[in-house]
Enzyme design. Structure first.
Site, PDB file in Angstrom:
ATOM      1  N   LYS A  82       0.856  -1.189   0.000  1.00 31.47           N
ATOM      2  CA  LYS A  82       0.000   0.000   0.000  1.00 31.47           C
ATOM      3  C   LYS A  82       0.891   1.238   0.000  1.00 31.47           C
ATOM      4  O   LYS A  82       1.923   1.268   0.685  1.00 31.47           O
ATOM      5  CB  LYS A  82      -0.889  -0.039   1.250  1.00 31.47           C
ATOM      6  CG  LYS A  82      -1.988   0.997   1.280  1.00 31.47           C
ATOM      7  CD  LYS A  82      -2.851   0.790   2.524  1.00 31.47           C
ATOM      8  CE  LYS A  82      -4.018   1.757   2.602  1.00 31.47           C
ATOM      9  NZ  LYS A  82      -4.817   1.554   3.836  1.00 31.47           N
ATOM     10  N   SER A 157      -9.702   1.777   2.588  1.00 27.96           N
ATOM     11  CA  SER A 157      -8.852   2.559   1.719  1.00 27.96           C
ATOM     12  C   SER A 157      -7.875   1.700   0.908  1.00 27.96           C
ATOM     13  O   SER A 157      -7.358   2.161  -0.099  1.00 27.96           O
ATOM     14  CB  SER A 157      -8.058   3.566   2.546  1.00 27.96           C
ATOM     15  OG  SER A 157      -7.237   2.884   3.494  1.00 27.96           O
ATOM     16  N   SER A 181      -9.753  -0.872   6.649  1.00 26.37           N
ATOM     17  CA  SER A 181      -9.174  -0.726   5.307  1.00 26.37           C
ATOM     18  C   SER A 181      -8.435  -1.934   4.753  1.00 26.37           C
ATOM     19  O   SER A 181      -8.053  -1.944   3.590  1.00 26.37           O
ATOM     20  CB  SER A 181      -8.244   0.479   5.262  1.00 26.37           C
ATOM     21  OG  SER A 181      -9.020   1.638   5.256  1.00 26.37           O
TER      22      SER A 181
END
Ligand code: GLN
Length: 508
Positions: A82, A157, A181
């Site tokens: 990420k 996210s 997330s």
């Protein structure tokens, strides 16, 4: 083995194939880079593909192996990170214009551990700006698309990490979970996502959203793969003052055992009914019955304070993030706007922050600044902290009766891109079931339990364990995965790659 075959393997199998000399780490890397070239134009899971870095790492590994060196259990396996995890010399944007072009001068502890374990970093994945959102639509670089249906959100996210795993661009990815997330994207993409116990994985080198809630964890296609990655990432780090100084829970052994006999499972009463899609509830209930068939005892558990988890989270998170994001001021990192000779420092800060942050980041910075202001601190932030304590107590009471709690991971399957963008409250509701674990620091997993009959989209079941008992997640997740395997082809990637991909490839 063909390139396609190499991208269909589990991480465990990939490592075994490399160890047996059936393919080199470089072959595996090239196969995944090819897959990314073929599908990422549609999926947009990646913000940055580090093809040269990945090839170099793979070549070095192959050389070490030829020299007879002992390798770890995931050596040569590709992974994506990420884009808020610091990678030395490789862009780390947090999905924001604010950090466009910024190159971190050091590796996060997680990054360093992965490199040391011989994983090959393919690149950085898309995310909602500074990890605020449930759809990846708040990325400044355009949304990621769900590989099951490109018109739908991949969750957020960390939608990029989940979509990359689901579309076979990488067998493993790392996400971060502050309110859901990792787990919510896993649920809506039919993958496995784990938020370890708070403090289980180092936060050093992760760009902070809300420091008391943030936790990095694994994204994978199988429970065993997630466990193997968990074992590599986790462990004490003196560079993170909240890191737990204790041995890593025996997650790999638990995933291998896949045994729930004698376990007490509590169904959270609060997470059902109005607002829950019927197909989600149906698959969830079937999975719970399956756990009973497998030898677990199931009871319903009342956690009344969970009804207030969302409002408490949306005071605590903005408060912490308004403080954490204050460092993006046009002086120290990335973007700087309006710095002509006549501009004051204040003007530069204001114009940089105005240009660099998107609407969701601004909304939360303003909410948090308000909640922390002297006249309102007790009424908002103080109250929210009291609710947090009540949630911790609900969990403590629950874990006196049961070993794990379960719920649907999300109230609905993947919604359509754009559907909730103008309605923040609807967007926030996607994390209704995941937020309590962050507030209390528990370990939680989302594991796929099938497709909702009405839309054919993946449904995730959430397992919650008390802090430091992460291994329980893997016992339950692996037992469900094994029992569901023959009912849902997607889980059979190892044995029958052609079966698993019909849906995904049709969508691509
Ligand atoms: N969707 C939640 C939010 O917007 C969770 C974010 C996260 O876990 N990083 O705050």
């Amino acid at each position: 083995m063909s390139d396609t075959d190499l991208t269909r393997l589990t991480a465990a199998r990939t490592a075994a194939v490399i160890a047996a000399g059936e393919a080199s780490a470089l072959d595996v890397t090239e196969a995944h880079l090819k897959r990314i070239r073929a599908v990422d134009g549609d999926v947009h899971a990646f913000l940055h593909v580090d093809a040269d870095g990945a090839r170099d790492a793979a070549r070095r590994l192959d050389a070490r192996r030829s020299a007879g060196e002992e390798m770890g259990p995931l050596a040569g396996v590709p992974i994506a990170l990420k884009d808020l995890i610091a990678t030395e010399g490789v862009p780390t944007t947090c999905g924001s214009r604010m950090l466009e072009g910024w190159l971190p001068p050091y590796d996060a502890t997680v990054t360093r551990r992965l490199r040391e374990a011989g994983l090959v970093i393919l690149g950085k994945t898309n995310m909602d700006e500074f990890a605020m959102g449930s759809s990846t639509e708040h990325s400044a670089y355009g949304p990621t698309h769900n590989p099951w249906d490109l018109e739908r959100i991949p969750g957020g996210s960390g939608g990029g990490s989940a979509a990359a795993v689901a579309s076979f661009e990488t067998p493993l990815a790392v996400g971060t979970d502050t309110g859901g997330s990792i787990r919510q994207p896993a649920a809506v993409t039919g993958t496995v996502g784990v938020k370890p116990t708070y403090g289980g994985v180092s936060r050093y080198g992760l760009v902070a959203l809300a420091s008391s809630l943030d936790q990095a964890g694994p994204c994978a296609r199988t429970v065993l793969d997630a466990a193997m990655l968990h074992a590599v990432m986790a462990g004490h780090d003196p560079l993170d003052s909240t890191s737990i100084d204790a041995p890593v829970p025996a997650v790999v052994e638990a995933a291998r055992a896949a045994d729930v006999r004698g376990m007490r499972v509590g169904v959270v009463k609060q997470f059902s009914g109005e607002g829950y899609q019927s197909g989600v509830e149906q698959r969830f209930r079937e999975a719970v019955s399956l756990l009973e068939e497998l030898g677990a005892t199931v009871v319903e558990v009342d956690c009344p304070a969970f009804d207030y988890a969302m409002p408490a989270y949306y005071l605590i998170l903005p408060s912490e993030c308004s403080s954490n994001l204050a460092r993006f001021d046009g002086m120290r990192y990335g973007l700087r706007v309006g710095h002509d000779a006549a501009a004051s420092a204040e003007e530069v800060m204001a114009s940089t922050r105005d240009a660099g942050f998107g609407p969701e980041a601004k909304r939360r910075i303003m909410l948090g600044t308000y909640a922390l202001s002297s006249g309102y601190y007790d009424a908002y932030y103080g109250q929210a902290q009291k609710v947090r304590t009540l949630i911790v107590r609900d969990f403590q009471a629950a874990f006196e009766q049961v070993d794990v709690l379960v719920s649907p991971t999300t109230p609905t399957t993947a919604f359509r891109l754009g559907e909730r963008l103008e309605d923040p409250l609807q967007m926030y509701l996607a994390d209704l079931c995941t937020i309590p674990s962050n507030l209390a620091g528990n370990a939680s997993m989302s594991v796929p339990v099938g497709l909702a009959p009405e839309d054919g989209l993946p449904v995730g079941l959430q397992v919650i364990a008390p802090p430091t008992a992460d291994e329980r997640l893997y016992r339950v997740g692996a037992a469900l995965e094994a029992a569901l395997g023959d009912r849902w082809g997607h889980l059979l990637i190892d044995e029958a790659p052609e079966l698993s991909l019909n849906t995904t490839e049709a969508a691509l």
